[in-house]
Design a protein around this motif. Structure first.
Motif, PDB file in Angstrom:
ATOM      1  N   LYS A  79       7.973 -12.061 -22.825  1.00 27.56           N
ATOM      2  CA  LYS A  79       8.074 -11.193 -21.648  1.00 27.56           C
ATOM      3  C   LYS A  79       8.071 -12.089 -20.417  1.00 27.56           C
ATOM      4  O   LYS A  79       7.137 -12.869 -20.209  1.00 27.56           O
ATOM      5  N   THR A  80       9.110 -11.964 -19.588  1.00 28.49           N
ATOM      6  CA  THR A  80       9.241 -12.869 -18.453  1.00 28.49           C
ATOM      7  C   THR A  80       9.307 -12.126 -17.131  1.00 28.49           C
ATOM      8  O   THR A  80       9.841 -11.015 -17.050  1.00 28.49           O
ATOM      9  N   GLY A  81       8.785 -12.771 -16.091  1.00 28.33           N
ATOM     10  CA  GLY A  81       8.874 -12.241 -14.746  1.00 28.33           C
ATOM     11  C   GLY A  81      10.262 -12.432 -14.164  1.00 28.33           C
ATOM     12  O   GLY A  81      11.068 -13.242 -14.635  1.00 28.33           O
ATOM     13  N   VAL A  82      10.526 -11.713 -13.087  1.00 25.34           N
ATOM     14  CA  VAL A  82      11.873 -11.645 -12.513  1.00 25.34           C
ATOM     15  C   VAL A  82      12.290 -12.971 -11.875  1.00 25.34           C
ATOM     16  O   VAL A  82      13.479 -13.282 -11.804  1.00 25.34           O
ATOM     17  N   SER A  83      11.345 -13.787 -11.431  1.00 24.05           N
ATOM     18  CA  SER A  83      11.709 -15.051 -10.791  1.00 24.05           C
ATOM     19  C   SER A  83      12.440 -15.989 -11.746  1.00 24.05           C
ATOM     20  O   SER A  83      13.129 -16.909 -11.304  1.00 24.05           O
ATOM     21  N   ASN A  96      16.025  -1.211 -11.076  1.00 29.62           N
ATOM     22  CA  ASN A  96      16.383  -1.499 -12.467  1.00 29.62           C
ATOM     23  C   ASN A  96      15.303  -2.276 -13.214  1.00 29.62           C
ATOM     24  O   ASN A  96      15.374  -2.417 -14.434  1.00 29.62           O
ATOM     25  N   VAL A  97      14.311  -2.778 -12.469  1.00 29.26           N
ATOM     26  CA  VAL A  97      13.258  -3.584 -13.076  1.00 29.26           C
ATOM     27  C   VAL A  97      11.911  -2.860 -13.073  1.00 29.26           C
ATOM     28  O   VAL A  97      11.182  -2.866 -14.067  1.00 29.26           O
ATOM     29  N   ALA A  98      11.581  -2.227 -11.948  1.00 33.89           N
ATOM     30  CA  ALA A  98      10.261  -1.621 -11.792  1.00 33.89           C
ATOM     31  C   ALA A  98      10.026  -0.528 -12.828  1.00 33.89           C
ATOM     32  O   ALA A  98      10.947   0.195 -13.220  1.00 33.89           O
ATOM     33  N   ASN A 144       6.445 -10.836 -10.821  1.00 38.29           N
ATOM     34  CA  ASN A 144       7.152 -11.923 -10.150  1.00 38.29           C
ATOM     35  C   ASN A 144       7.189 -13.197 -10.986  1.00 38.29           C
ATOM     36  O   ASN A 144       8.229 -13.846 -11.095  1.00 38.29           O
ATOM     37  N   ARG A 145       6.037 -13.559 -11.536  1.00 34.34           N
ATOM     38  CA  ARG A 145       5.905 -14.846 -12.223  1.00 34.34           C
ATOM     39  C   ARG A 145       5.292 -14.681 -13.604  1.00 34.34           C
ATOM     40  O   ARG A 145       4.482 -13.795 -13.822  1.00 34.34           O
ATOM     41  N   GLY A 146       5.660 -15.588 -14.467  1.00 35.70           N
ATOM     42  CA  GLY A 146       4.952 -15.699 -15.724  1.00 35.70           C
ATOM     43  C   GLY A 146       5.789 -15.387 -16.943  1.00 35.70           C
ATOM     44  O   GLY A 146       6.749 -14.610 -16.880  1.00 35.70           O
ATOM     45  N   ILE A 147       5.410 -16.015 -18.059  1.00 37.10           N
ATOM     46  CA  ILE A 147       5.998 -15.703 -19.364  1.00 37.10           C
ATOM     47  C   ILE A 147       4.860 -15.566 -20.362  1.00 37.10           C
ATOM     48  O   ILE A 147       4.051 -16.493 -20.534  1.00 37.10           O
ATOM     49  N   LEU A 148       4.791 -14.425 -21.000  1.00 42.56           N
ATOM     50  CA  LEU A 148       3.855 -14.201 -22.096  1.00 42.56           C
ATOM     51  C   LEU A 148       4.676 -14.169 -23.372  1.00 42.56           C
ATOM     52  O   LEU A 148       5.531 -13.311 -23.547  1.00 42.56           O
ATOM     53  N   THR A 149       4.425 -15.131 -24.256  1.00 44.40           N
ATOM     54  CA  THR A 149       5.173 -15.239 -25.503  1.00 44.40           C
ATOM     55  C   THR A 149       4.267 -14.909 -26.680  1.00 44.40           C
ATOM     56  O   THR A 149       3.163 -15.460 -26.801  1.00 44.40           O
ATOM     57  N   THR A 150       4.735 -14.008 -27.538  1.00 43.48           N
ATOM     58  CA  THR A 150       4.069 -13.713 -28.797  1.00 43.48           C
ATOM     59  C   THR A 150       4.871 -14.351 -29.918  1.00 43.48           C
ATOM     60  O   THR A 150       6.040 -14.008 -30.125  1.00 43.48           O
ATOM     61  N   ALA A 151       4.245 -15.302 -30.617  1.00 41.14           N
ATOM     62  CA  ALA A 151       4.897 -15.979 -31.730  1.00 41.14           C
ATOM     63  C   ALA A 151       4.335 -15.434 -33.038  1.00 41.14           C
ATOM     64  O   ALA A 151       3.131 -15.550 -33.293  1.00 41.14           O
ATOM     65  N   HIS A 152       5.199 -14.820 -33.833  1.00 38.23           N
ATOM     66  CA  HIS A 152       4.819 -14.358 -35.175  1.00 38.23           C
ATOM     67  C   HIS A 152       5.186 -15.479 -36.144  1.00 38.23           C
ATOM     68  O   HIS A 152       6.368 -15.746 -36.385  1.00 38.23           O
TER      69      HIS A 152
END
Length: 328
Positions: A167-171, A185-187, A227-235
């Motif tokens: 999951k990534t932020g728009v920046s 389209n994002v909110a 705005n910022r950030g990437i949350l990655t879930t690795a299975h």
């Protein structure tokens, strides 16, 4: 050390200038932009007013006057500078994709001919520090592969499948407005895109292979309204089951002494504005779920680039990167 940022008008360029304000031995003396040549940098980056009085310039690669260069330009643009900078002996970190992959893979993934290829270290310091140390030119990894690879690395050689969901932020889409990043389209939504074909998958596969992993790798990114950030879930599907205490011990050993990797519950606010990658893991035996959080503009771009610069030049690795995250 005088530093030039080529492509300083974008988000990554702005982050490089912001972070280098606190570096003990590096100062930004050149900020380039073709479109904004002659305009004050603070007009484009108002948060930096009072910190820099630089004006955007547009020199050719052979005329850049600096000891170190960051290439913060789109893919295909960096190759127009890289060879000349290397010939001139100017140490460089490239934030684009132009030198992350072998030539044939790059041309297939990006659909263009590489006109100035050479092999460069792939700059995830936690995995390739020895290659980065003393290098003249380093390729800074993509933001998705950074968070994903750090999440999976300790378990890579035990895995038969690795499935990344990010999951990534728009920046992460850059500072040019588009229909994809238009607020309505994002909110209030979550949008999957490039479900099976994102370009960064090639980097993820490459790094798993370099870690000695035979695993099949899959990746789907999602755009979320932050705005910022990437949350990655690795299975991570293992060849043999592994208990929770075994997994935790493995990660503690793998990342022992790594300042910028923290083993704690990953959340985007806890890494926002910082160069940290937070990682948590939970095992159910054959499947281990590992979650990582990074700031896509810092550990995923400018911060990691400065970390690589520090290693290349023999500075303390966290110089310019000591500020904690901004929470809330």
């Amino acid at each position: 050390m005088d530093v030039a940022i080529v492509g300083a008008s974008g988000y990554a360029g702005g982050e490089l200038i912001r972070l280098l304000q606190s570096h003990s031995s590096a100062r930004v003396t050149v900020a380039t932009s073709r479109a904004l040549e002659g305009r004050p940098v603070a007009d484009q980056h108002p948060h930096l007013r009072g910190y820099t009085d630089l004006t955007f310039t547009n020199p050719k690669a052979g005329d850049i006057d600096a000891d170190f260069v960051f290439l913060a330009v789109p893919h295909t643009a960096a190759m127009n500078f890289a060879g000349t900078l290397l010939e001139r002996g100017i140490r460089t970190v490239d934030l684009s994709a132009d030198y992350r992959l072998p030539k044939d893979v790059y041309e297939k993934v990006y659909g263009v001919t590489h006109t100035a290829y050479f092999k460069a270290p792939y700059g995830i310091p936690e995995l390739h520090r020895d290659e980065v140390k003393g290098a003249q030119f380093v390729s800074n990894p993509g933001c998705f592969p950074t968070g994903a690879t750090l999440a999976a690395a300790p378990l890579a050689k035990y895995a038969k499948y690795v499935i990344y969901d990010s999951k990534t932020g728009v920046s992460g889409a850059g500072d040019n407005p588009s229909a994809t990043t238009h607020y309505p389209n994002v909110a209030d939504g979550v949008n999957a895109y490039k479900w099976t074909s994102h370009r960064h998958l090639a980097e993820m596969k490459q790094e798993l292979s370099r870690l000695g992993s035979p695993a099949h790798c899959f990746f789907t990114p999602h755009l979320v309204p932050v705005n910022r950030g990437i949350l990655t879930t690795a299975h991570i599907i293992l060849d043999e089951p592994m208990a929770q205490d075994e997994v935790e011990a493995l990660y503690r050993k793998f990342y022992a002494g790594e300042h910028f990797v923290r083993l704690q519950k990953p959340t985007l606010p806890a890494v926002r504005g910082s160069n940290f990658c937070d990682i948590g893991m939970e095992s159910e035996g054959e499947r281990v779920v590992v979650v990582s959080a990074i700031d896509n503009l810092v550990k995923g771009a400018a911060g990691q680039a400065i970390q690589n610069m520090n290693i290349m030049c023999g500075y303390v690795e966290d110089d310019g990167l000591k500020a904690p995250a901004c929470l809330p």
